[in-house]
Design a protein around this motif. Structure first.
Motif, PDB file in Angstrom:
ATOM      1  N   UNK B  35       0.824  -1.213   0.000  1.00  0.00           N
ATOM      2  CA  UNK B  35       0.000   0.000   0.000  1.00  0.00           C
ATOM      3  C   UNK B  35       0.857   1.261   0.000  1.00  0.00           C
ATOM      4  N   UNK B  36       2.117   1.132   0.447  1.00  0.00           N
ATOM      5  CA  UNK B  36       2.962   2.324   0.583  1.00  0.00           C
ATOM      6  C   UNK B  36       3.140   3.042  -0.751  1.00  0.00           C
ATOM      7  N   UNK B  37       3.410   2.273  -1.797  1.00  0.00           N
ATOM      8  CA  UNK B  37       3.661   2.881  -3.100  1.00  0.00           C
ATOM      9  C   UNK B  37       2.521   3.741  -3.567  1.00  0.00           C
ATOM     10  N   UNK B  38       1.309   3.151  -3.552  1.00  0.00           N
ATOM     11  CA  UNK B  38       0.173   3.899  -4.109  1.00  0.00           C
ATOM     12  C   UNK B  38      -0.225   5.053  -3.200  1.00  0.00           C
ATOM     13  N   UNK B  39      -0.012   4.902  -1.875  1.00  0.00           N
ATOM     14  CA  UNK B  39      -0.400   6.020  -1.006  1.00  0.00           C
ATOM     15  C   UNK B  39       0.588   7.175  -1.132  1.00  0.00           C
ATOM     16  N   UNK B  40       1.746   6.919  -1.736  1.00  0.00           N
ATOM     17  CA  UNK B  40       2.654   8.025  -2.036  1.00  0.00           C
ATOM     18  C   UNK B  40       2.223   8.751  -3.306  1.00  0.00           C
ATOM     19  N   UNK B  41       1.680   7.997  -4.267  1.00  0.00           N
ATOM     20  CA  UNK B  41       1.378   8.566  -5.578  1.00  0.00           C
ATOM     21  C   UNK B  41       0.063   9.358  -5.567  1.00  0.00           C
ATOM     22  N   UNK B  42      -0.946   8.806  -4.877  1.00  0.00           N
ATOM     23  CA  UNK B  42      -2.296   9.373  -4.985  1.00  0.00           C
ATOM     24  C   UNK B  42      -2.387  10.842  -4.561  1.00  0.00           C
ATOM     25  N   UNK B  46      -3.408  13.731  -7.118  1.00  0.00           N
ATOM     26  CA  UNK B  46      -4.608  14.474  -6.756  1.00  0.00           C
ATOM     27  C   UNK B  46      -4.332  15.969  -6.717  1.00  0.00           C
ATOM     28  N   UNK B  47      -3.201  16.332  -6.102  1.00  0.00           N
ATOM     29  CA  UNK B  47      -2.815  17.743  -6.064  1.00  0.00           C
ATOM     30  C   UNK B  47      -2.639  18.320  -7.449  1.00  0.00           C
ATOM     31  N   UNK B  48      -2.015  17.540  -8.322  1.00  0.00           N
ATOM     32  CA  UNK B  48      -1.812  17.978  -9.707  1.00  0.00           C
ATOM     33  C   UNK B  48      -3.140  18.275 -10.393  1.00  0.00           C
ATOM     34  N   UNK B  49      -4.105  17.324 -10.256  1.00  0.00           N
ATOM     35  CA  UNK B  49      -5.388  17.482 -10.943  1.00  0.00           C
ATOM     36  C   UNK B  49      -6.182  18.650 -10.380  1.00  0.00           C
ATOM     37  N   UNK B  50      -6.239  18.744  -9.033  1.00  0.00           N
ATOM     38  CA  UNK B  50      -7.002  19.833  -8.410  1.00  0.00           C
ATOM     39  C   UNK B  50      -6.387  21.182  -8.781  1.00  0.00           C
ATOM     40  N   UNK B  51      -5.032  21.257  -8.719  1.00  0.00           N
ATOM     41  CA  UNK B  51      -4.361  22.507  -9.049  1.00  0.00           C
ATOM     42  C   UNK B  51      -4.597  22.930 -10.484  1.00  0.00           C
ATOM     43  N   UNK B  52      -4.551  21.946 -11.380  1.00  0.00           N
ATOM     44  CA  UNK B  52      -4.763  22.233 -12.795  1.00  0.00           C
ATOM     45  C   UNK B  52      -6.190  22.737 -13.033  1.00  0.00           C
ATOM     46  N   UNK B  53      -7.145  22.100 -12.342  1.00  0.00           N
ATOM     47  CA  UNK B  53      -8.550  22.480 -12.453  1.00  0.00           C
ATOM     48  C   UNK B  53      -8.745  23.925 -11.987  1.00  0.00           C
ATOM     49  N   UNK B  54      -8.152  24.261 -10.820  1.00  0.00           N
ATOM     50  CA  UNK B  54      -8.301  25.621 -10.289  1.00  0.00           C
ATOM     51  C   UNK B  54      -7.627  26.625 -11.225  1.00  0.00           C
ATOM     52  N   UNK B  55      -6.456  26.267 -11.755  1.00  0.00           N
ATOM     53  CA  UNK B  55      -5.752  27.142 -12.698  1.00  0.00           C
ATOM     54  C   UNK B  55      -6.623  27.485 -13.895  1.00  0.00           C
ATOM     55  N   UNK B  56      -7.311  26.465 -14.430  1.00  0.00           N
ATOM     56  CA  UNK B  56      -8.161  26.694 -15.594  1.00  0.00           C
ATOM     57  C   UNK B  56      -9.349  27.575 -15.241  1.00  0.00           C
ATOM     58  N   UNK B  57      -9.910  27.363 -14.029  1.00  0.00           N
ATOM     59  CA  UNK B  57     -11.070  28.154 -13.614  1.00  0.00           C
ATOM     60  C   UNK B  57     -10.679  29.614 -13.396  1.00  0.00           C
ATOM     61  N   UNK B  58      -9.562  29.813 -12.671  1.00  0.00           N
ATOM     62  CA  UNK B  58      -9.173  31.165 -12.292  1.00  0.00           C
ATOM     63  C   UNK B  58      -8.478  31.878 -13.454  1.00  0.00           C
ATOM     64  N   UNK B  59      -7.770  31.108 -14.263  1.00  0.00           N
ATOM     65  CA  UNK B  59      -7.089  31.708 -15.401  1.00  0.00           C
ATOM     66  C   UNK B  59      -5.633  32.015 -15.134  1.00  0.00           C
ATOM     67  N   UNK B  60      -5.102  31.525 -14.022  1.00  0.00           N
ATOM     68  CA  UNK B  60      -3.677  31.711 -13.745  1.00  0.00           C
ATOM     69  C   UNK B  60      -2.859  30.716 -14.564  1.00  0.00           C
ATOM     70  N   UNK B  61      -1.572  30.966 -14.587  1.00  0.00           N
ATOM     71  CA  UNK B  61      -0.730  30.140 -15.446  1.00  0.00           C
ATOM     72  C   UNK B  61      -0.517  28.738 -14.878  1.00  0.00           C
TER      73      UNK B  61
END
Lengths: 231, 93
Positions: B35-42, B46-61
């Motif tokens: 379980x260690x491997x996947x709990x490091x990746x998730x 997740x941060x990448x996807x959420x950050x990208x989503x917020x970037x697109x909404x707000x319009x920041x780079x």
């Protein structure tokens, strides 16, 4: 392989698509219900062959729960046993040519969300809401958002590891079958000669080994997470 | 062989001796190891996807994406740390 590797839509009920995942889950439900019904008729003091096997299975599940959750939480055994039996049958369904329901992220993620609800529900129940909420501020209050995100990652990693393992095996097996079909056609005997024996070791690994192992891991992690949240 | 059986009997307080004592502990730890491997990746993904989503909404780079990835890395480390230190804490109590 016309529509990728996603589950096929069998039919629709009022605009809701019913996929292979759902119908195969129904098949498992029917099989397990019928088996349980007939296995628990005519129970006797001195067990026969079938009853002996069932008792061994139930004992093993209770033993497993006792070992990993402790004697006081043995009440979780029915749920964990159900989960283990369902997941094992679901993962082994690939052996008889059906698509395993666990090769759909909806199935695995919903099971993982059930575990998530149990972790936090029983955590609150056994610790009390105040102590439970205080647990998020450890080791110090500034880390609260990080703790919350970390807790949210648990069901996702649980669900996706099962889904990934099973769907990976499924994709490799179907690629192997289509490659072998091309090879057999090249020889031109008119019999699918390569598809008969070559996939067997791959089935043993991807369906039997990975399937049973992953269902065991899922149940084991659920038990450990729930008991960790309660202590 | 004899010693093994003796051990098995001592450690099985219930009639259901599915797996006994330290052998069982080994299985539990192996499960955690996977379980260690996947709990490091998730958390990082997740941060990448959420950050990208917020970037697109707000319009920041890519400021939200980068900061959420850093957050994800910290969370991943904390998760793995908790998982590894689980047994040590039990011994302290």
């Amino acid at each position: 392989m016309d529509a990728g590797f996603g589950p096929r839509i069998i039919f629709e009920i009022g605009g809701i698509p019913i996929t292979e995942t759902v119908t195969n889950t129904w098949l498992i439900m029917i099989a397990v219900i019928v088996f349980s019904y007939f296995a628990t008729r005519n129970l006797e003091k001195i067990p026969g062959k079938l009853q002996n096997a069932i008792e061994a299975l139930v004992d093993a599940i209770y033993g497993l729960t006792k070992q990993s959750m402790g004697d006081d939480k043995v009440g979780f055994a029915p749920y964990m046993g159900t989960l283990l039996i369902y997941l094992t049958i679901a993962n082994l369904l690939g052996l008889v040519g059906f698509r395993p329901p666990t090769a759909d992220v909806n199935t695995t993620l919903s099971l993982a969300i059930m575990t998530f609800a149990m972790i936090h529900g029983f955590g609150m129940k056994s610790k009390g809401v105040g102590t439970y909420l205080k647990g998020f501020t450890e080791p110090f209050a500034a880390l609260t958002p990080l703790n919350v995100i970390g807790e949210l990652a648990t069901p996702i990693s649980l669900g996706f590891r099962l889904f990934g393992n099973i769907v990976g095996g499924l994709i490799i097996m179907s690629l192997l079958y289509s490659a072998l079909a091309v090879l057999s056609a090249k020889i031109g005997l008119g019999i699918p000669i390569f598809q008969t024996a070559v996939p067997a070791p791959f089935h043993i690994y991807f369906d039997l080994f990975a399937g049973v192992l992953q269902s065991f891991i899922f149940v084991m992690l659920s038990m450990v997470f729930v008991s960790m949240a309660m202590d | 062989m004899y010693i093994g059986m003796e051990y098995y009997k001592i450690n099985s307080d219930c009639e259901c001796d599915f797996m006994a004592g330290s052998k069982f502990k080994m299985y539990e730890n192996l499960v955690f190891l996977t379980q260690i491997g996947i709990s490091m990746v998730v958390p990082i993904l997740g941060g990448l996807l959420i950050g990208k989503f917020i970037d697109e909404k707000v319009g920041t780079n890519s400021i939200f994406m980068l900061s959420f990835i850093v957050l994800g890395v910290v969370v991943a480390f904390m998760n793995v740390y908790k998982m590894v230190m689980r047994d040590y804490r039990k011994k302290d109590k």
